[in-house]
Scaffold this motif. Structure first.
Motif, PDB file in Angstrom:
ATOM      1  N   THR A   3       0.847  -1.187   0.000  1.00  0.00           N
ATOM      2  CA  THR A   3       0.000   0.000   0.000  1.00  0.00           C
ATOM      3  C   THR A   3       0.885   1.240   0.000  1.00  0.00           C
ATOM      4  OG1 THR A   3      -1.639  -1.211   1.293  1.00  0.00           O
ATOM      5  CG2 THR A   3      -1.868   1.170   1.245  1.00  0.00           C
ATOM      6  N   LYS A  51      -9.682   5.454 -10.086  1.00  0.00           N
ATOM      7  CA  LYS A  51      -9.805   4.023 -10.394  1.00  0.00           C
ATOM      8  C   LYS A  51      -9.069   3.140  -9.385  1.00  0.00           C
ATOM      9  CE  LYS A  51     -10.032   4.593 -15.407  1.00  0.00           C
ATOM     10  NZ  LYS A  51      -9.331   4.355 -16.670  1.00  0.00           N
ATOM     11  N   VAL A  52      -8.002   3.670  -8.775  1.00  0.00           N
ATOM     12  CA  VAL A  52      -7.147   2.805  -7.956  1.00  0.00           C
ATOM     13  C   VAL A  52      -7.200   3.079  -6.458  1.00  0.00           C
ATOM     14  CG1 VAL A  52      -5.538   2.369  -9.858  1.00  0.00           C
ATOM     15  CG2 VAL A  52      -5.074   4.255  -8.291  1.00  0.00           C
ATOM     16  N   GLU A  53      -7.711   4.217  -6.041  1.00  0.00           N
ATOM     17  CA  GLU A  53      -7.737   4.546  -4.610  1.00  0.00           C
ATOM     18  C   GLU A  53      -8.753   3.690  -3.876  1.00  0.00           C
ATOM     19  OE1 GLU A  53      -8.006   8.441  -1.680  1.00  0.00           O
ATOM     20  OE2 GLU A  53      -8.611   8.639  -3.764  1.00  0.00           O
ATOM     21  N   GLU A  54      -8.364   3.234  -2.706  1.00  0.00           N
ATOM     22  CA  GLU A  54      -9.231   2.393  -1.866  1.00  0.00           C
ATOM     23  C   GLU A  54     -10.309   3.247  -1.196  1.00  0.00           C
ATOM     24  OE1 GLU A  54      -8.967  -0.985  -1.349  1.00  0.00           O
ATOM     25  OE2 GLU A  54      -7.337  -1.048  -2.799  1.00  0.00           O
ATOM     26  N   VAL A  75      -3.520   3.531  -1.845  1.00  0.00           N
ATOM     27  CA  VAL A  75      -3.652   2.723  -3.051  1.00  0.00           C
ATOM     28  C   VAL A  75      -2.967   1.395  -2.807  1.00  0.00           C
ATOM     29  CG1 VAL A  75      -3.039   2.550  -5.498  1.00  0.00           C
ATOM     30  CG2 VAL A  75      -3.723   4.756  -4.535  1.00  0.00           C
ATOM     31  N   HIS A  76      -3.676   0.312  -3.107  1.00  0.00           N
ATOM     32  CA  HIS A  76      -3.133  -1.033  -2.933  1.00  0.00           C
ATOM     33  C   HIS A  76      -2.564  -1.506  -4.269  1.00  0.00           C
ATOM     34  CE1 HIS A  76      -2.856  -5.286  -1.946  1.00  0.00           C
ATOM     35  NE2 HIS A  76      -2.906  -4.915  -0.669  1.00  0.00           N
ATOM     36  N   GLU A  80      -2.624  -4.353  -5.649  1.00  0.00           N
ATOM     37  CA  GLU A  80      -3.591  -5.188  -6.389  1.00  0.00           C
ATOM     38  C   GLU A  80      -4.448  -4.378  -7.355  1.00  0.00           C
ATOM     39  OE1 GLU A  80      -6.345  -7.504  -4.073  1.00  0.00           O
ATOM     40  OE2 GLU A  80      -4.732  -8.740  -3.278  1.00  0.00           O
ATOM     41  N   LYS A  81      -4.851  -3.175  -6.934  1.00  0.00           N
ATOM     42  CA  LYS A  81      -5.676  -2.312  -7.788  1.00  0.00           C
ATOM     43  C   LYS A  81      -4.816  -1.536  -8.782  1.00  0.00           C
ATOM     44  CE  LYS A  81     -10.066  -0.909  -6.166  1.00  0.00           C
ATOM     45  NZ  LYS A  81     -10.892   0.087  -5.501  1.00  0.00           N
ATOM     46  N   VAL A  91      -4.321  -1.552 -13.660  1.00  0.00           N
ATOM     47  CA  VAL A  91      -4.595  -0.251 -14.283  1.00  0.00           C
ATOM     48  C   VAL A  91      -3.318   0.302 -14.916  1.00  0.00           C
ATOM     49  CG1 VAL A  91      -5.285   2.147 -13.836  1.00  0.00           C
ATOM     50  CG2 VAL A  91      -6.554   0.260 -12.781  1.00  0.00           C
TER      51      VAL A  91
END
Length: 159
Positions: free
Chosen positions: A30, A58-61, A67-68, A70-71, A75
């Protein structure tokens, strides 16, 4: 052909993961969302602020400020595969520096560059300028020898 493409994706994943991990200070896959711009730039992508905000969305938790990996990985892989947000061509970048370097000295003073970058166009924040100056300034002379740093600013987007 599929194997070459797969190796390419694997290489891109390694490059993205390495860039991400450089800012994963707690080693928990993270990063702070404020680091995403720097990570993206380190990968040779230079999005506008609008594009950057869309990518972060698109990527923020869940707007947590984090931001992880995995996401981020899928992207950013797509961004690199599609060669989105390419760097500015070197000749255009040189022209921009030559306009700023009115006396044709071959360098800009750090204060000069800060003034231009924080007051013109899409202005940089002071924090962004501090990060840039740390990376680009000759610390003995406090100058930015722009011709010598083109390799850093015009990254090779081809893997």
């Amino acid at each position: 052909m599929a194997e070459n493409n797969q190796a390419s994706v694997s290489d891109i994943h390694k490059k993205i993961t390495a860039a991400f991990e450089a800012f994963d200070y707690e080693s928990n896959n993270t990063v702070d969302v404020r680091e995403i711009d720097t990570i993206i730039c380190s990968l040779g992508c230079f999005p506008s602020q609008t594009d950057l905000h869309e990518l972060i969305a698109k990527v923020e938790e869940d707007q947590s400020g984090y931001v992880h990996l995995e996401k981020f990985l899928p992207v950013m892989t797509k961004v690199l595969m599609e060669q989105k947000f390419p760097p500015i061509p070197e000749d255009r970048l040189l022209q921009a520096f030559l306009v700023l370097d009115k006396e044709n000295k071959g360098y800009l003073e750090a204060e000069e560059l800060t003034k231009y970058m924080t007051q013109e166009g899409e202005p940089f924040t002071q924090e962004e300028m501090d990060e840039m100056l740390i990376a680009l300034t000759d610390h003995v002379s406090n100058r930015i020898y722009y011709k010598e740093i083109f390799s850093q600013l015009t990254l090779d987007v081809n893997m």
